[in-house]
Design a protein around this motif. Sequence first.
Motif, PDB file in Angstrom:
ATOM      1  N   UNK A  58      36.464  51.989   1.028  1.00  0.00           N
ATOM      2  CA  UNK A  58      37.658  53.047   1.539  1.00  0.00           C
ATOM      3  C   UNK A  58      36.578  54.199   0.700  1.00  0.00           C
ATOM      4  N   UNK A  59      37.671  54.386  -0.251  1.00  0.00           N
ATOM      5  CA  UNK A  59      36.489  55.539  -0.760  1.00  0.00           C
ATOM      6  C   UNK A  59      35.664  55.806  -1.736  1.00  0.00           C
ATOM      7  N   UNK A  60      34.908  54.541  -1.981  1.00  0.00           N
ATOM      8  CA  UNK A  60      33.413  54.507  -2.214  1.00  0.00           C
ATOM      9  C   UNK A  60      33.003  53.824  -1.985  1.00  0.00           C
ATOM     10  N   UNK A  61      31.698  53.831  -1.143  1.00  0.00           N
ATOM     11  CA  UNK A  61      30.855  53.196  -0.483  1.00  0.00           C
ATOM     12  C   UNK A  61      29.882  52.131  -1.602  1.00  0.00           C
ATOM     13  N   UNK A 230      39.996  35.391  -4.195  1.00  0.00           N
ATOM     14  CA  UNK A 230      39.260  36.377  -3.038  1.00  0.00           C
ATOM     15  C   UNK A 230      40.197  36.410  -1.998  1.00  0.00           C
ATOM     16  N   UNK A 231      41.620  35.632  -2.014  1.00  0.00           N
ATOM     17  CA  UNK A 231      42.554  35.805  -1.181  1.00  0.00           C
ATOM     18  C   UNK A 231      43.236  37.028  -1.995  1.00  0.00           C
ATOM     19  N   UNK A 232      43.174  37.093  -3.426  1.00  0.00           N
ATOM     20  CA  UNK A 232      43.890  38.418  -3.993  1.00  0.00           C
ATOM     21  C   UNK A 232      43.155  39.880  -3.991  1.00  0.00           C
ATOM     22  N   UNK A 237      42.830  44.587  -1.310  1.00  0.00           N
ATOM     23  CA  UNK A 237      42.138  46.372  -0.233  1.00  0.00           C
ATOM     24  C   UNK A 237      43.042  46.076   0.800  1.00  0.00           C
ATOM     25  N   UNK A 238      43.773  45.055   1.506  1.00  0.00           N
ATOM     26  CA  UNK A 238      43.883  44.825   3.162  1.00  0.00           C
ATOM     27  C   UNK A 238      45.657  45.888   2.753  1.00  0.00           C
ATOM     28  N   UNK A 244      39.681  43.678   8.339  1.00  0.00           N
ATOM     29  CA  UNK A 244      38.457  43.575   9.073  1.00  0.00           C
ATOM     30  C   UNK A 244      37.741  44.650   7.686  1.00  0.00           C
ATOM     31  N   UNK A 245      37.888  45.950   7.353  1.00  0.00           N
ATOM     32  CA  UNK A 245      37.190  46.630   6.404  1.00  0.00           C
ATOM     33  C   UNK A 245      37.225  45.911   4.606  1.00  0.00           C
ATOM     34  N   UNK A 246      38.122  45.274   4.675  1.00  0.00           N
ATOM     35  CA  UNK A 246      38.211  44.239   3.377  1.00  0.00           C
ATOM     36  C   UNK A 246      37.214  43.297   3.220  1.00  0.00           C
TER      37      UNK A 246
END
Length: 605
Positions: A58-61, A230-232, A237-238, A244-246
């Motif tokens: 989000x803040x870092x590519x 992965x789910x964690x 991130x969600x 979708x972005x996460x």
Amino acid sequence: MRVKGSPKIFNFVSVAILAAVGLAMASMSWLKWSDILIDFGREVYVPWQLAEGKVLYRDIFYFNGPLSPYLNSLLFRLFGESIFVLEAFNILVIAATTFLIYKLFKEEGDGLSTLFVCAAFLTLFAFPQYMPYGNYNFVAPYSHELTHGIFISLLGLYLLRLYVEERRYLWLASMGFCAGLALLTKVEVYFSFLTAVVLGLFLAFRAERPGWSGILKRVSIFGFAAILPVAAFLAYLSLHMEVREALRGIFGSWFILGTTDVGSTLFYRVIMGVERPWFNLGRMLTVFSWYAAWFVVVAVVNHAFGKTGFLRKHAGLVACLVSVLVFFRFHEWVPWPEIFRPLPLIMLLFGAAIFVLFVRSRNGHEAPGRSIPVLALTVFSFMMLLKILLAVHIVHYGFALAMPATLVFIKALLSWAPSLLTRLSGHCSFYRMAVLTTIMLTVGWHAGVSWGFYKLRSFAVGSGWDTVVTYGPGVTSRGLHLKAALEEIEKIMAPRESFVALPEGVILNYLSRRPNPTGFVNFLPPDVIMFGEERMLAVFEEAPPDYVLLVSRPTPEYGYEFFGRDYGLKLYSWATDNYEPVSQIGAAPFQGDDFGVVIMKRVDG
């Protein structure tokens, strides 16, 4: 190589020897592991920003998985923000990796060959420097995702071995969890590990014969455990972005590989060897023929030494003396960077031989315990070579990618090949000592190369636990000018003012503790291809930094010589139109080989 005597005493001696080797390599390279400009700045800047509260993607590519950045940011939160915190933790990772290698390669009664395998890891891969730039070691890697992923993969392969031997669901679930963690690191590591573990489980199920319901149960356990990490991360991130972005962030490297041509740039074509495929294939076959000829000669001599008791008794001493004499007579003729080229072919042949032995084994219930873990490790080793397939080396990316295959090869030479020769000749004294001496001399030569580079590094940049020891002015002016740039930043900029270094220099942001507001870490050709120059330019216009630094960073390895002239023209034009120079350290950037930094301040209005 069988060792007589108490296993406990031998294990204690082995630990002492490996500790001594590790301490010697660490002492030789102390605080000299990272490069002061290239790559490693990202490895400290991103965790620092995450520890400050920013969110990855989000803040870092970012283009790799989230595991390593968040792990390193956790270390910063617990122990403070410093380069040495990461280096100290990575030394612990090296120790744990050495332990895993020992457990993976150890066979009953055979500890000496495994000891040499572990020593080779510490010397050749954990602490080395084979080229002027750092970052190609396990202490300060150019990508923590690579070293963390390798450790996770080796742990998963060891769990596969435990599962094959004990058939416990705990090991199966733990193996699946490792697969999920590996997915959160780097594509090549995950793909290699998944291929190896799927093949290993397939063969294990074939030998176990649990029935379709049993297979479904086992696959479900593995898959559920793999989903957990992965789910964690997806759940975390969600909370800060759309799902979708996460997902796109977590699987960003897969998306980039599928939608951009970054993998087809000159740099990666040269690294893989496909820029000159027939030449590189010819070199691979040539060096492989050298190995084959050497093996045949040593095997024939070994057989000849078994004909009389006197020769057989002194075979080891003769082999040692001959190997030393040959090495010191001809080592200058050896093309050392070439000697690892045949590893893909060797892994293929070795893997095929193990698979055939497994299939033809009449004692099916015993075969898996011995051959399945070895085959899985060999497959993992081969898959890790794919990124450098036709130009295998340990000098660059090979410090990690070629590490498993090199260790498997050493183990084969020291343990599995002697077993074969003993059946043919009744003994292998000459062969064993010849191989052992040659490996020790080869490892020693490579350690000497590292020493040659490390002794040139005596100039400290940064302070306290953020110290990096690099080359002094007598070798290159880069360290001197970067140190001067840091001092100039402190004079010119207010504590919270921001800046961006073009095309690379985020280490200056970290060392001065001043943020980069754009979210883009570097602006090298791969970064411009992955994220798009128009996208970068839009972010600059939306969140312009207070200052822009132009930093000398030629990039001929990517097929573009200079930023602002051969690539990144729009970014360079925008910077020069909106910022004015206030200080110059060293030479003018992007003009030649001389290093320099220009500090530019945003024009009012």
